[in-house]
Design a protein around this motif. Structure first.
Motif, PDB file in Angstrom:
ATOM      1  N   ALA A   1       0.834  -1.206   0.000  1.00  0.00           N
ATOM      2  CA  ALA A   1       0.000   0.000   0.000  1.00  0.00           C
ATOM      3  C   ALA A   1       0.867   1.252   0.000  1.00  0.00           C
ATOM      4  N   LEU A   2       1.956   1.224   0.769  1.00  0.00           N
ATOM      5  CA  LEU A   2       2.898   2.350   0.776  1.00  0.00           C
ATOM      6  C   LEU A   2       3.494   2.562  -0.611  1.00  0.00           C
ATOM      7  N   ALA A   3       3.794   1.473  -1.323  1.00  0.00           N
ATOM      8  CA  ALA A   3       4.362   1.582  -2.667  1.00  0.00           C
ATOM      9  C   ALA A   3       3.407   2.315  -3.605  1.00  0.00           C
ATOM     10  N   PHE A   4       2.111   2.080  -3.456  1.00  0.00           N
ATOM     11  CA  PHE A   4       1.122   2.786  -4.288  1.00  0.00           C
ATOM     12  C   PHE A   4       1.249   4.292  -4.111  1.00  0.00           C
ATOM     13  N   PHE A   5       1.325   4.748  -2.870  1.00  0.00           N
ATOM     14  CA  PHE A   5       1.404   6.194  -2.616  1.00  0.00           C
ATOM     15  C   PHE A   5       2.750   6.765  -3.049  1.00  0.00           C
ATOM     16  N   PHE A   6       3.808   5.968  -2.978  1.00  0.00           N
ATOM     17  CA  PHE A   6       5.109   6.434  -3.475  1.00  0.00           C
ATOM     18  C   PHE A   6       5.044   6.681  -4.976  1.00  0.00           C
ATOM     19  N   VAL A   7       4.482   5.734  -5.724  1.00  0.00           N
ATOM     20  CA  VAL A   7       4.366   5.893  -7.180  1.00  0.00           C
ATOM     21  C   VAL A   7       3.520   7.116  -7.507  1.00  0.00           C
ATOM     22  N   LEU A   8       2.424   7.280  -6.801  1.00  0.00           N
ATOM     23  CA  LEU A   8       1.531   8.411  -7.031  1.00  0.00           C
ATOM     24  C   LEU A   8       2.268   9.739  -6.878  1.00  0.00           C
ATOM     25  N   ARG A   9       3.194   9.804  -5.936  1.00  0.00           N
ATOM     26  CA  ARG A   9       3.890  11.065  -5.646  1.00  0.00           C
ATOM     27  C   ARG A   9       5.164  11.258  -6.459  1.00  0.00           C
ATOM     28  N   TRP A  10       5.916  10.181  -6.774  1.00  0.00           N
ATOM     29  CA  TRP A  10       7.272  10.369  -7.261  1.00  0.00           C
ATOM     30  C   TRP A  10       7.580   9.801  -8.646  1.00  0.00           C
ATOM     31  N   VAL A  11       6.771   8.904  -9.169  1.00  0.00           N
ATOM     32  CA  VAL A  11       7.153   8.211 -10.405  1.00  0.00           C
ATOM     33  C   VAL A  11       6.369   8.776 -11.586  1.00  0.00           C
ATOM     34  N   PRO A  12       7.040   9.419 -12.561  1.00  0.00           N
ATOM     35  CA  PRO A  12       6.355   9.961 -13.737  1.00  0.00           C
ATOM     36  C   PRO A  12       6.171   8.898 -14.814  1.00  0.00           C
ATOM     37  N   GLU A  13       5.441   9.242 -15.855  1.00  0.00           N
ATOM     38  CA  GLU A  13       5.275   8.336 -16.992  1.00  0.00           C
ATOM     39  C   GLU A  13       6.421   8.544 -17.979  1.00  0.00           C
ATOM     40  N   THR A  14       7.007   7.439 -18.470  1.00  0.00           N
ATOM     41  CA  THR A  14       8.136   7.527 -19.409  1.00  0.00           C
ATOM     42  C   THR A  14       7.876   6.786 -20.712  1.00  0.00           C
ATOM     43  N   LYS A  15       6.657   6.308 -20.952  1.00  0.00           N
ATOM     44  CA  LYS A  15       6.399   5.557 -22.182  1.00  0.00           C
ATOM     45  C   LYS A  15       6.510   6.488 -23.403  1.00  0.00           C
ATOM     46  N   ASN A  16       6.957   5.922 -24.525  1.00  0.00           N
ATOM     47  CA  ASN A  16       7.090   6.643 -25.795  1.00  0.00           C
ATOM     48  C   ASN A  16       7.943   7.898 -25.674  1.00  0.00           C
ATOM     49  N   THR A  17       8.910   7.867 -24.788  1.00  0.00           N
ATOM     50  CA  THR A  17       9.807   9.008 -24.579  1.00  0.00           C
ATOM     51  C   THR A  17      11.238   8.530 -24.741  1.00  0.00           C
ATOM     52  N   THR A  18      12.043   9.245 -25.539  1.00  0.00           N
ATOM     53  CA  THR A  18      13.435   8.826 -25.715  1.00  0.00           C
ATOM     54  C   THR A  18      14.219   9.081 -24.434  1.00  0.00           C
ATOM     55  N   LEU A  19      15.352   8.400 -24.317  1.00  0.00           N
ATOM     56  CA  LEU A  19      16.204   8.599 -23.140  1.00  0.00           C
ATOM     57  C   LEU A  19      16.657  10.048 -23.042  1.00  0.00           C
ATOM     58  N   GLU A  20      16.920  10.661 -24.186  1.00  0.00           N
ATOM     59  CA  GLU A  20      17.377  12.044 -24.185  1.00  0.00           C
ATOM     60  C   GLU A  20      16.248  13.000 -23.802  1.00  0.00           C
ATOM     61  N   GLU A  21      15.008  12.705 -24.196  1.00  0.00           N
ATOM     62  CA  GLU A  21      13.874  13.533 -23.775  1.00  0.00           C
ATOM     63  C   GLU A  21      13.646  13.429 -22.269  1.00  0.00           C
ATOM     64  N   ILE A  22      13.847  12.257 -21.714  1.00  0.00           N
ATOM     65  CA  ILE A  22      13.742  12.093 -20.261  1.00  0.00           C
ATOM     66  C   ILE A  22      14.808  12.935 -19.569  1.00  0.00           C
ATOM     67  N   GLU A  23      16.036  12.922 -20.119  1.00  0.00           N
ATOM     68  CA  GLU A  23      17.107  13.733 -19.542  1.00  0.00           C
ATOM     69  C   GLU A  23      16.761  15.218 -19.604  1.00  0.00           C
ATOM     70  N   ASN A  24      16.210  15.674 -20.714  1.00  0.00           N
ATOM     71  CA  ASN A  24      15.828  17.077 -20.836  1.00  0.00           C
ATOM     72  C   ASN A  24      14.756  17.453 -19.823  1.00  0.00           C
ATOM     73  N   SER A  25      13.822  16.535 -19.556  1.00  0.00           N
ATOM     74  CA  SER A  25      12.783  16.831 -18.567  1.00  0.00           C
ATOM     75  C   SER A  25      13.368  16.961 -17.165  1.00  0.00           C
ATOM     76  N   LEU A  26      14.430  16.199 -16.894  1.00  0.00           N
ATOM     77  CA  LEU A  26      15.118  16.364 -15.617  1.00  0.00           C
ATOM     78  C   LEU A  26      15.771  17.740 -15.515  1.00  0.00           C
ATOM     79  N   ARG A  27      16.410  18.138 -16.594  1.00  0.00           N
ATOM     80  CA  ARG A  27      17.138  19.408 -16.579  1.00  0.00           C
ATOM     81  C   ARG A  27      16.200  20.611 -16.463  1.00  0.00           C
TER      82      ARG A  27
END
Length: 483
Positions: A451-477
């Motif tokens: 149950a704790l894992a559910f709330f962690f994902v809800l708060r911290w884990v974004p969606e990365t499907k159909n996104t290149t590795l470089e686009e993910i890096e740009n979103s971090l920056r």
């Protein structure tokens, strides 16, 4: 020199890439063969997951007989199970610098060789001490594989296929568990049958070592090493046409232009990388603290102590292997369509409910029989279905996606080490928890962690499907990485 002017090395890289790309413009369209090449590379590399699953799962069957061979108490049982996990922590951390120096492909081959030698060491171990040592070395190879293989496949795969291809590692892990449980059930009986159980791990290890000989190196690693022409040629084998190669390399060059000058491990202390670090390390820890390997390692022992016979308990483990394989296959088919985050949020609540039900069914001291036994097995398999279909599928994928190239290998090693350190804690203390909290209390605790894992994902884990590795890096920056 103006701030936005290319550095000499950057200018040379740009020129070499442009020359190589112009050469490819006249090359034939080979996208169909490239599609097959990517699938082949991911499949062979994923054999590391088979080794991971087999050597993780075989201990559940072997431990019953090792206990009699070496007269083990619960501490000795936990020590043999945990030795592999401790070795994996070191393997995961050490393999990051190794794969940065040697390359992804040679590093997988080194791990496969260690697998082979350590499997023989386990099979021939004359004492408890030597078995623990061999399991530790085996763990080093497993930890290295869990770091290198997801990174290798993520760097080879196109964005639209990356989720399914990287998750093949987890599918083959589930197949390894199934094979381990089936072998354990088939070989059960003779007092020394555990030696053959361990020795059979040599077969997939040799297949992995030989298979990697025919696969290409990661094109992103080749570019990082300045081997530009070779990197472009490998990308042509993997994409089959100059247009997707140009798009991919343009994005990679843009990411390299923005790359931090902070070297090595210290890059992980930068503030812009923190959201990726929280997401990857948090998922890594929760993937094990949520309890899947409680079932893998100790279900036969727990069910045997609850009144189920040894043979029936081992057969239940075969059911666990079948269920984990089916749900992981479903996860691979859906993860690039549904998305990583959505799958986690949809399935984790049901994993928690299954464990709460399992804890309730195991309350009391009455032996397992009749419909109560049926519901216990169903709740156990339901937990495996929902946990393996969510956290277990996503953990290696997300960790291999969210970090930039400059630190990807080392950061993936840290995430992998977190998986194994968390798994070590589970393997060391599960039987103690069962003793102190009882079977019911132990499964209720793991249900709360799901149950704790559910709330962690809800708060911290974004969606990365159909996104290149470089686009993910740009979103971090630019600060848009968080959900």
């Amino acid at each position: 020199m103006p701030d936005n002017a290319p550095r000499p090395a950057d200018a040379r890289l740009t020129t070499e890439l442009d020359i190589e790309l112009r050469r490819l413009e006249a090359a034939p369209d080979r996208r169909d063969s490239a599609h097959r090449m990517v699938a082949l590379a991911a499949s062979v590399a994923a054999t590391g997951g088979l080794l991971f699953g087999y050597d993780t799962g075989i201990i559940a069957s072997a431990l019953i007989y090792i206990t009699h061979s070496f007269a083990l108490d619960s501490t000795g049982q936990q020590g043999i199970a945990a030795a592999l996990n401790l070795g994996a922590v070191f393997g995961a951390i050490m393999s990051g610098p190794l794969s940065d120096r040697l390359g992804r492909r040679p590093s997988v081959m080194v791990a496969a060789l260690v697998f082979t030698l350590a499997s023989l060491g386990c099979a021939l171990a004359p004492s408890q001490t030597m078995l623990i040592l061999a399991r530790f070395v085996l763990g080093w190879a497993i930890g290295a594989t869990t770091q290198i293989v997801p990174v290798y496949v993520a760097e080879l795969a196109p964005a639209e296929r990356r989720g399914g291809l990287v998750s093949l590692f987890q599918l083959v892990f589930s197949l390894g568990l199934l094979v381990a449980f089936a072998v354990g059930y088939a070989l059960a009986g003779p007092p020394e049958c555990w030696r053959l159980m361990f020795g059979l791990g040599v077969i997939p290890a040799l297949f992995l070592a030989l298979g990697m000989v025919f696969l290409p190196e990661s094109p992103r690693w080749l570019l990082e090493q300045g081997r530009t022409a070779q990197a472009v040629q490998v990308l042509y084998r993997l994409r089959g046409h100059h247009e997707p190669i140009r798009q991919e390399l343009d994005a990679l060059r843009e990411a390299q232009d923005q790359a931090s000058d902070t070297p090595g491990w210290s890059a992980l202390r930068t503030s812009w990388l923190r959201p990726a670090l929280i997401a990857a390390i948090g998922l890594a820890a929760l993937s094990q603290l949520s309890g899947p390997n409680v079932i893998v390692y100790y279900a036969p022992i727990i069910l045997s102590e609850a009144g189920l016979g040894h043979s029936a308990a081992l057969l239940t483990s075969v059911g666990v292997g079948v269920t984990s394989t089916i749900t992981t296959f479903m996860g691979i088919m859906l993860i690039d369509r549904v998305g990583r985050r959505r799958m986690l949020l949809a399935m984790l609540p049901f994993a928690a409910l299954a464990l709460f039900a399992l804890g309730t069914l195991l309350a009391g001291t009455a032996p397992l029989e009749g419909m109560r036994l049926v519901f216990v097995v169903l709740a156990l398999l339901a937990y495996i279905f929902f946990n393996f279909g969510s956290l277990s599928v996503a953990v290696w994928l997300v960790a291999s996606e969210v970090f930039p190239l400059i630190i990807r290998s080392k950061a993936m090693g840290l995430a992998s080490a977190t998986v194994w350190l968390s798994d070590t804690l589970v393997s060391l203390f599960t039987l103690t928890l069962v003793h102190d909290l009882g079977r019911s209390g132990t499964f209720w605790l793991f249900g709360a962690i799901n149950a704790l894992a559910f709330f962690f994902v809800l708060r911290w884990v974004p969606e990365t499907k159909n996104t290149t590795l470089e686009e993910i890096e740009n979103s971090l920056r630019n600060g848009t990485f968080r959900p």
